[in-house]
Design a protein around this motif. Structure first.
Motif, PDB file in Angstrom:
ATOM      1  N   ILE A  68       0.836  -1.218   0.088  1.00 21.72           N
ATOM      2  CA  ILE A  68      -0.058   0.033   0.007  1.00 21.72           C
ATOM      3  C   ILE A  68       0.918   1.188  -0.167  1.00 21.72           C
ATOM      4  O   ILE A  68       0.604   2.225  -0.824  1.00 21.72           O
ATOM      5  N   GLY A  69       2.051   1.383   0.899  1.00 16.47           N
ATOM      6  CA  GLY A  69       2.874   2.380   0.994  1.00 16.47           C
ATOM      7  C   GLY A  69       3.525   2.708  -0.565  1.00 16.47           C
ATOM      8  O   GLY A  69       3.478   3.920  -0.905  1.00 16.47           O
ATOM      9  N   LEU A  70       3.987   1.564  -1.151  1.00 14.34           N
ATOM     10  CA  LEU A  70       4.511   1.810  -2.454  1.00 14.34           C
ATOM     11  C   LEU A  70       3.711   2.206  -3.606  1.00 14.34           C
ATOM     12  O   LEU A  70       3.946   3.120  -4.317  1.00 14.34           O
ATOM     13  N   LEU A  71       2.063   1.824  -3.476  1.00 13.84           N
ATOM     14  CA  LEU A  71       1.542   2.135  -4.553  1.00 13.84           C
ATOM     15  C   LEU A  71       0.936   3.598  -3.973  1.00 13.84           C
ATOM     16  O   LEU A  71       0.540   4.277  -5.172  1.00 13.84           O
ATOM     17  N   ARG A  72       1.061   4.054  -2.955  1.00 20.80           N
ATOM     18  CA  ARG A  72       0.762   5.449  -2.568  1.00 20.80           C
ATOM     19  C   ARG A  72       1.764   6.465  -3.102  1.00 20.80           C
ATOM     20  O   ARG A  72       1.371   7.518  -3.467  1.00 20.80           O
ATOM     21  N   ASN A  73       2.772   5.838  -3.140  1.00 22.06           N
ATOM     22  CA  ASN A  73       4.033   6.803  -3.561  1.00 22.06           C
ATOM     23  C   ASN A  73       4.177   6.915  -5.087  1.00 22.06           C
ATOM     24  O   ASN A  73       4.588   7.961  -5.649  1.00 22.06           O
ATOM     25  N   PHE A  74       3.947   5.715  -5.663  1.00 19.46           N
ATOM     26  CA  PHE A  74       4.015   5.823  -7.265  1.00 19.46           C
ATOM     27  C   PHE A  74       2.698   5.629  -7.985  1.00 19.46           C
ATOM     28  O   PHE A  74       2.746   5.505  -9.189  1.00 19.46           O
ATOM     29  N   GLY A  75       1.656   5.389  -7.252  1.00 19.26           N
ATOM     30  CA  GLY A  75       0.453   5.116  -7.905  1.00 19.26           C
ATOM     31  C   GLY A  75      -0.531   6.422  -7.799  1.00 19.26           C
ATOM     32  O   GLY A  75      -0.230   7.540  -7.937  1.00 19.26           O
ATOM     33  N   GLY A  76      -1.976   5.980  -7.633  1.00 14.19           N
ATOM     34  CA  GLY A  76      -2.992   7.037  -7.726  1.00 14.19           C
ATOM     35  C   GLY A  76      -3.068   7.350  -6.326  1.00 14.19           C
ATOM     36  O   GLY A  76      -2.400   7.273  -5.515  1.00 14.19           O
ATOM     37  N   TYR A  77      -4.678   7.621  -6.245  1.00 11.76           N
ATOM     38  CA  TYR A  77      -5.021   8.413  -4.774  1.00 11.76           C
ATOM     39  C   TYR A  77      -5.029   7.208  -3.929  1.00 11.76           C
ATOM     40  O   TYR A  77      -5.559   6.101  -4.291  1.00 11.76           O
ATOM     41  N   SER A  78      -4.366   7.542  -2.790  1.00  9.18           N
ATOM     42  CA  SER A  78      -4.245   6.500  -1.686  1.00  9.18           C
ATOM     43  C   SER A  78      -5.448   5.799  -1.084  1.00  9.18           C
ATOM     44  O   SER A  78      -5.575   4.353  -0.965  1.00  9.18           O
ATOM     45  N   ARG A  79      -6.500   6.372  -0.947  1.00 14.20           N
ATOM     46  CA  ARG A  79      -7.665   5.932  -0.546  1.00 14.20           C
ATOM     47  C   ARG A  79      -8.298   4.876  -1.354  1.00 14.20           C
ATOM     48  O   ARG A  79      -8.749   3.842  -0.911  1.00 14.20           O
ATOM     49  N   TRP A  80      -8.368   5.161  -2.687  1.00 10.17           N
ATOM     50  CA  TRP A  80      -8.889   4.188  -3.785  1.00 10.17           C
ATOM     51  C   TRP A  80      -7.916   2.850  -3.696  1.00 10.17           C
ATOM     52  O   TRP A  80      -8.271   1.590  -3.764  1.00 10.17           O
ATOM     53  N   ILE A  81      -6.469   3.019  -3.424  1.00  4.80           N
ATOM     54  CA  ILE A  81      -5.630   2.031  -3.389  1.00  4.80           C
ATOM     55  C   ILE A  81      -5.963   1.259  -2.202  1.00  4.80           C
ATOM     56  O   ILE A  81      -5.935  -0.174  -2.199  1.00  4.80           O
ATOM     57  N   THR A  82      -6.050   1.790  -0.940  1.00  2.00           N
ATOM     58  CA  THR A  82      -6.505   0.964   0.073  1.00  2.00           C
ATOM     59  C   THR A  82      -7.634   0.233  -0.026  1.00  2.00           C
ATOM     60  O   THR A  82      -7.774  -0.818   0.470  1.00  2.00           O
ATOM     61  N   VAL A  83      -8.669   0.779  -0.605  1.00  2.00           N
ATOM     62  CA  VAL A  83     -10.051   0.303  -0.637  1.00  2.00           C
ATOM     63  C   VAL A  83      -9.870  -1.007  -1.501  1.00  2.00           C
ATOM     64  O   VAL A  83     -10.623  -2.050  -1.279  1.00  2.00           O
ATOM     65  N   GLY A  84      -9.018  -0.796  -2.633  1.00  2.00           N
ATOM     66  CA  GLY A  84      -9.035  -1.957  -3.416  1.00  2.00           C
ATOM     67  C   GLY A  84      -8.269  -3.146  -2.900  1.00  2.00           C
ATOM     68  O   GLY A  84      -8.917  -4.242  -3.108  1.00  2.00           O
ATOM     69  N   ILE A  85      -7.522  -2.862  -2.132  1.00  3.66           N
ATOM     70  CA  ILE A  85      -6.692  -3.888  -1.466  1.00  3.66           C
ATOM     71  C   ILE A  85      -7.551  -4.643  -0.300  1.00  3.66           C
ATOM     72  O   ILE A  85      -7.632  -5.645  -0.106  1.00  3.66           O
ATOM     73  N   LEU A  86      -8.401  -3.797   0.152  1.00  7.94           N
ATOM     74  CA  LEU A  86      -9.507  -4.311   1.111  1.00  7.94           C
ATOM     75  C   LEU A  86     -10.550  -5.329   0.526  1.00  7.94           C
ATOM     76  O   LEU A  86     -10.829  -6.280   0.673  1.00  7.94           O
ATOM     77  N   ILE A  87     -10.823  -4.830  -0.658  1.00  8.88           N
ATOM     78  CA  ILE A  87     -11.841  -5.475  -1.447  1.00  8.88           C
ATOM     79  C   ILE A  87     -11.226  -6.995  -1.787  1.00  8.88           C
ATOM     80  O   ILE A  87     -11.983  -8.069  -1.525  1.00  8.88           O
ATOM     81  N   LEU A  88      -9.920  -7.069  -2.394  1.00  9.94           N
ATOM     82  CA  LEU A  88      -9.095  -8.296  -2.450  1.00  9.94           C
ATOM     83  C   LEU A  88      -9.188  -9.213  -1.047  1.00  9.94           C
ATOM     84  O   LEU A  88      -9.408 -10.422  -1.209  1.00  9.94           O
ATOM     85  N   ALA A  89      -8.852  -8.440  -0.029  1.00 11.71           N
ATOM     86  CA  ALA A  89      -8.857  -9.122   1.226  1.00 11.71           C
ATOM     87  C   ALA A  89     -10.245  -9.529   1.607  1.00 11.71           C
ATOM     88  O   ALA A  89     -10.418 -10.871   1.863  1.00 11.71           O
ATOM     89  N   LEU A  90     -11.222  -8.964   1.356  1.00 14.22           N
ATOM     90  CA  LEU A  90     -12.731  -9.551   1.458  1.00 14.22           C
ATOM     91  C   LEU A  90     -12.977 -10.591   0.384  1.00 14.22           C
ATOM     92  O   LEU A  90     -13.347 -11.654   0.930  1.00 14.22           O
ATOM     93  N   ALA A  91     -12.186 -10.473  -0.594  1.00 18.69           N
ATOM     94  CA  ALA A  91     -12.664 -11.665  -1.614  1.00 18.69           C
ATOM     95  C   ALA A  91     -12.087 -13.009  -1.005  1.00 18.69           C
ATOM     96  O   ALA A  91     -12.534 -14.123  -1.308  1.00 18.69           O
ATOM     97  N   TYR A  92     -10.846 -12.904  -0.413  1.00 16.56           N
ATOM     98  CA  TYR A  92     -10.113 -14.083   0.000  1.00 16.56           C
ATOM     99  C   TYR A  92     -10.784 -14.667   1.020  1.00 16.56           C
ATOM    100  O   TYR A  92     -10.863 -15.779   1.256  1.00 16.56           O
ATOM    101  N   PHE A  93     -11.504 -13.850   1.977  1.00 17.12           N
ATOM    102  CA  PHE A  93     -12.350 -14.146   3.148  1.00 17.12           C
ATOM    103  C   PHE A  93     -13.490 -14.817   2.818  1.00 17.12           C
ATOM    104  O   PHE A  93     -13.781 -15.954   3.278  1.00 17.12           O
ATOM    105  N   VAL A  94     -14.047 -14.414   1.519  1.00 16.39           N
ATOM    106  CA  VAL A  94     -15.433 -15.135   0.981  1.00 16.39           C
ATOM    107  C   VAL A  94     -14.776 -16.381   0.708  1.00 16.39           C
ATOM    108  O   VAL A  94     -15.544 -17.059   0.817  1.00 16.39           O
ATOM    109  N   MET A  95     -13.726 -16.533  -0.164  1.00 18.76           N
ATOM    110  CA  MET A  95     -13.252 -17.808  -0.396  1.00 18.76           C
ATOM    111  C   MET A  95     -12.866 -18.824   0.402  1.00 18.76           C
ATOM    112  O   MET A  95     -13.272 -20.098   0.353  1.00 18.76           O
ATOM    113  N   ALA A  96     -12.414 -18.296   1.402  1.00 21.13           N
ATOM    114  CA  ALA A  96     -12.173 -19.222   2.830  1.00 21.13           C
ATOM    115  C   ALA A  96     -13.553 -19.767   3.530  1.00 21.13           C
ATOM    116  O   ALA A  96     -13.751 -20.752   3.603  1.00 21.13           O
ATOM    117  N   ILE A  97     -14.557 -18.996   3.332  1.00 13.21           N
ATOM    118  CA  ILE A  97     -15.705 -19.335   3.650  1.00 13.21           C
ATOM    119  C   ILE A  97     -16.415 -20.521   2.850  1.00 13.21           C
ATOM    120  O   ILE A  97     -16.914 -21.623   3.267  1.00 13.21           O
TER     121      ILE A  97
END
Length: 448
Positions: free
Chosen positions: A174-203
């Motif tokens: 997240i830190g690297l993407l914030r420094n070299f990517g786009g708006y940090s809030r959307w990057i964080t939201v995107g990674i949280l969505i991936l984490a949620l998808a992983y959690f759903v997969m575990a279920i």
């Protein structure tokens, strides 16, 4: 691809493992020697871990912004659990193994166990032998308990360590993407969505264990491959040991009623234990939270050791620091203001526009421009009177804990009163309770 040992079936159809080779049995019987040596050395080593984690926390507090610190807090929940699990495991194991050695020694010297005597009644001696007389079984139970603690502790430590590594990788990403990517809030939201998808997969993987589904052909094709991929993602370090150990433990209770209740309860327990361990073993944990950092130096009635260099304070500074509690009005008045990354990031944003037009790209010129910007952003007052005409210099204040970045501010003709005075320093803050966008810090001092 890993290998799997084929399971055979006995007459009743229950699976069992192939017979253990003689050399493995001998290793298992004599493993206590290695256990005791490792456990003794590890106790000394693991007791150093809390201090190392404290130093890592200090580094993060000084060089990470508030958004990153909130994520790092989750990482330390698991790292503190690793530390607590290892310390508890090795100490408890050492104690149990020492009891085992003591009992083995007594049994070898007095192989007859409880010797019949005329001091106590026969009924009493019979009941003692019935309850405590099977010394060999007790020795075996202690031996099994010690080995079980050793293995379970390592399994738990490996589990929590892997979780800490995975979360650390996510935060760093997240830190690297914030420094070299786009708006940090959307990057964080995107990674949280991936984490949620992983959690759903575990279920979903857990749901596929239901008896009505698990025997279907399509489930058999995808269930184990998906589970194995998830294991690799969950446990990137020491994967084989971690997965094997956790499954050995979980298989012991898999057929018990309420298995999923206990599994979920264990997850909740881990979160609670992690929070408790984090708060109990860390003196810096509270400073990761913006509310604590905001209020740390805001009490204008409190005399704090950390506010005076002469006190040799060994922690991290979160407010202004004067050379002494007692100020000589004939000497130059100066104050050092800490500037951790969580505040510097705001300065950089506010100073970016004013520095666009500055000529030259030399580091010294950039540093001078930045100091000029700081002078316009930091607010100083003594006894309610605004102080102007201050000079600024960058200075790193070294303590036993860290080398902190900050600015040394020299005040010309400050409005001091003989006796008690109050210095107020306002630094930019986006915290929701900031007054006029400033974090106010106060230092009580006495002039003579």
């Amino acid at each position: 691809m890993g290998y799997f040992v084929a399971m055979e079936s006995d007459k009743q159809g229950a699976p069992h493992s192939p017979a253990k080779p003689t050399w493995l049995k001998r290793v298992e019987e004599e493993s206590w020697q290695a256990e005791l040596i490792i456990s003794g050395a590890a106790i000394i080593g693991t007791l150093q871990l809390p201090g190392l984690l404290d130093q890592l926390e200090v580094f993060l507090l000084l060089y990470q912004d508030s958004e990153a610190l909130g994520l790092w807090r989750l990482v330390f929940l698991y790292l503190r659990l690793v530390t607590a699990a290892l310390i508890f495991t090795f100490i408890f194991h050492f104690i149990v193994r020492a009891l085992w050695i003591g009992m083995v020694g007594l049994n070898s010297v007095f192989p007859g166990g409880f010797r019949p005597n005329k001091r106590f009644s026969e009924d009493f001696q019979a009941k003692m032998r019935e309850n405590y007389g099977n010394i060999d079984a007790y020795i075996l139970r202690l031996d099994g308990l010690a080995s079980g603690i050793f293995g379970t502790g390592f399994a738990a430590a490996s589990l929590f360590f892997n979780f800490g590594i995975v979360f650390s990788a996510v935060v760093i990403l997240i830190g690297l993407l914030r420094n070299f990517g786009g708006y940090s809030r959307w990057i964080t939201v995107g990674i949280l969505i991936l984490a949620l998808a992983y959690f759903v997969m575990a279920i979903i993987v857990s749901v596929l264990h239901i008896e009505k589904l698990r025997e279907r052909a399509w489930v058999k094709r995808i269930h184990f491959p998906i589970t194995r991929i998830m294991y690799r993602l969950q446990f990137p370090i020491n994967s084989r040991f971690t997965v094997t150990a956790l499954n050995i433990l979980s298989y012991q209770v898999a057929d018990r009623k309420g298995y999923w209740f206990y599994a979920v309860g264990m997850g909740v327990g881990v979160a609670i234990l992690g929070t408790v361990a984090d708060q109990a073993f860390s003196s810096n944990a509270r400073y990761f939270y913006e509310s604590t950092f905001f209020y740390e130096a805001q009490d204008s009635t409190l005399i704090r050791r950390a506010a005076y260099e002469e006190e040799n304070y060994e922690g991290v500074h979160y407010g202004p620091v004067l050379p002494s509690k007692y100020v000589d009005t004939t000497e130059l008045f100066s104050v050092w203001v800490p500037l951790p990354e969580r505040e510097l990031v705001l300065y950089r944003e506010r100073c970016a526009e004013s520095q666009k037009g500055s000529e030259g790209d030399k580091p010294t010129q950039e540093a001078a421009d930045f100091l000029d910007c700081l002078a316009s952003e930091i607010r100083l007052s003594i006894n309610g009177t605004t102080v102007r005409g201050a000079s600024f210099n960058t200075e790193y204040l070294a303590t036993a804990t860290a080398k902190q970045h900050g600015v040394r501010i020299h005040l010309k003709d400050p409005p001091l009163n003989r006796g008690k005075n109050l210095l107020a320093v306002g630094t930019p803050s986006d915290y929701r309770k900031a007054t006029d966008g400033l974090r106010m810090s106060y230092v009580v001092f006495f002039a003579h």
